[in-house]
Enzyme design. Structure first.
Site, PDB file in Angstrom:
ATOM      1  N   GLU A   1      -5.612   2.740   6.824  1.00  0.00           N
ATOM      2  CA  GLU A   1      -5.168   2.858   5.480  1.00  0.00           C
ATOM      3  C   GLU A   1      -5.989   3.760   4.930  1.00  0.00           C
ATOM      4  OE1 GLU A   1      -5.046  -1.056   3.721  1.00  0.00           O
ATOM      5  OE2 GLU A   1      -6.410  -0.206   1.802  1.00  0.00           O
TER       6      GLU A   1
ATOM      7  N   ARG B   1       0.850  -1.230   0.085  1.00  0.00           N
ATOM      8  CA  ARG B   1      -0.065  -0.025  -0.070  1.00  0.00           C
ATOM      9  C   ARG B   1       0.739   1.271   0.045  1.00  0.00           C
ATOM     10  NH1 ARG B   1      -1.902  -3.734  -1.462  1.00  0.00           N
ATOM     11  NH2 ARG B   1      -4.061  -4.556  -0.545  1.00  0.00           N
TER      12      ARG B   1
ATOM     13  N   SER C   1     -10.950  -1.580   3.615  1.00  0.00           N
ATOM     14  CA  SER C   1     -10.127  -1.879   4.702  1.00  0.00           C
ATOM     15  C   SER C   1      -9.925  -0.298   5.454  1.00  0.00           C
ATOM     16  CB  SER C   1      -8.928  -2.616   4.353  1.00  0.00           C
ATOM     17  OG  SER C   1      -9.464  -3.868   3.844  1.00  0.00           O
TER      18      SER C   1
END
Ligand SMILES: Cc1cc2nc3c(=O)[nH]c(=O)nc-3n(C[C@H](O)[C@H](O)[C@H](O)COP(=O)(O)OP(=O)(O)OC[C@H]3O[C@@H](n4cnc5c(N)ncnc54)[C@H](O)[C@@H]3O)c2cc1C
Length: 287
Positions: free
Chosen positions: A282, A162, A212
């Site tokens: 995130e 990520r 998420s």
């Protein structure tokens, strides 16, 4: 000026969490030249600006974003040649998967159902079910902070989990090229359908969210830790830890961005106290 903007525009309708404040200026460029024009204009005026995609991984705090929000979802265009797919920043990750499938190319099935754009996908190195964009990324065309068009290859992208160089360097992605391998169209289609079915079965897609809420901590799953700490269903205002998937924070009804941010903090602090693992969001909270 080759683009238009609106003033004091609410951002929640554009954000997948359906929460957040409003923008001093909002631009929806429809082409590369409008995007470049908008960035150049606000830079010249010394206005703060941010380039975003489908706003499916970010939250604008309640109140005023004191600058220009440039939403790229209409900067579209996608083409395939010899296994290379070039897509403009506003194309969706699902369109990328579909384009690959149409050309009988495998390797991008995991993108199907991630509700972001190429711009946000590369920025986040989006991934799912064992795949991530970095694996297929060949090169991108960017607007640099000096206003030049530069090209970066995969090795120059600083990809990680990520993570990409776009998170530390002020680069605007204009378009990107991905490589996929020859495969069987029916199998590719079937894999996309399987992954979509998995999403529908496990994720609270009936509620607004940013997917998420937390990154996967080394050696753990965020959702499992959150559930283990008894936080499933916990809410702050209209924001709630999903009962269906504890890794998701959903807007269960009229949540403000402040509700969401408070819940993220509550969850992260509680999990840390109980397990010693610090969960990092995130979801990007825009300053
Ligand atoms: C239901 C749901 C499921 C999800 N599932 C997944 C999943 O399986 N895997 C996964 O990785 N993510 C998932 N996500 C999160 C999200 O869709 C991804 O992170 C996606 O890549 C974000 O793309 P976006 O266009 O919405 O980016 P945005 O949220 O608009 O932006 C994210 C960041 O990218 C920057 N950015 C966007 N476009 C550009 C550009 N052209 N140039 C420069 N910077 C840019 C923005 O400034 C921002 O900092 C999910 C989200 C939801 C709501």
């Amino acid at each position: 000026m080759n683009f238009t903007y609106t003033e004091n525009t609410p951002l929640a309708p554009y954000c997948s969490m359906k929460a957040g404040g409003y923008a001093k200026y909002l631009v929806l460029p429809k082409s590369e030249s409008e995007l470049l024009g908008a960035v150049g204009y606000f830079k010249e005026k010394n206005e703060k600006y941010i380039v975003v995609g489908n706003c499916s991984n970010l939250l604008f705090p309640d109140g005023l974003y004191d600058g220009a929000v440039i939403i790229c979802t209409a900067v579209r265009g996608i083409s395939e040649k010899d296994g290379f797919i070039e897509a403009y920043c506003g194309e969706t990750l699902s369109s990328l998967a579909r384009a690959a499938c149409d050309a009988s190319l495998t390797g991008l099935e995991f993108c199907y159902g991630i509700p972001g754009t190429i711009g946000g996908g590369v920025y986040m190195n989006a991934g799912a079910y064992g795949g991530e964009l970095a694996l297929a990324f060949v090169r991108g065309r960017f607007l640099s902070k000096n206003g030049e068009i530069v090209e970066l290859t995969r090795d120059e992208m600083g990809f990680g989990y990520r993570k990409s160089i776009m998170q530390t360097e002020p680069l605007v992605l204009i378009s990107a090229t991905f490589k996929a391998e020859k495969g069987d169209k029916a199998e590719i289609r079937a894999q996309m359908d399987t992954l979509m079915a998995k999403r529908k079965a496990s994720q609270p897609l009936e509620y607004p969210s940013c997917g998420s809420a937390f990154k996967r901590p080394e050696g753990h799953y965020a959702g499992a830790l959150i559930e283990q700490c008894g936080l499933k269903g916990v809410s702050v205002g209209g924001a709630q830890v999903s009962v269906k998937h504890a890794g998701f924070v959903i807007n269960a009804g009229n949540a403000t961005a402040t509700d969401v941010i408070s819940l993220l903090t509550l969850v992260s602090d509680t999990v840390f106290e109980k397990t010693g693992v610090r969960l990092e969001p995130e979801i990007r909270i825009i300053k």
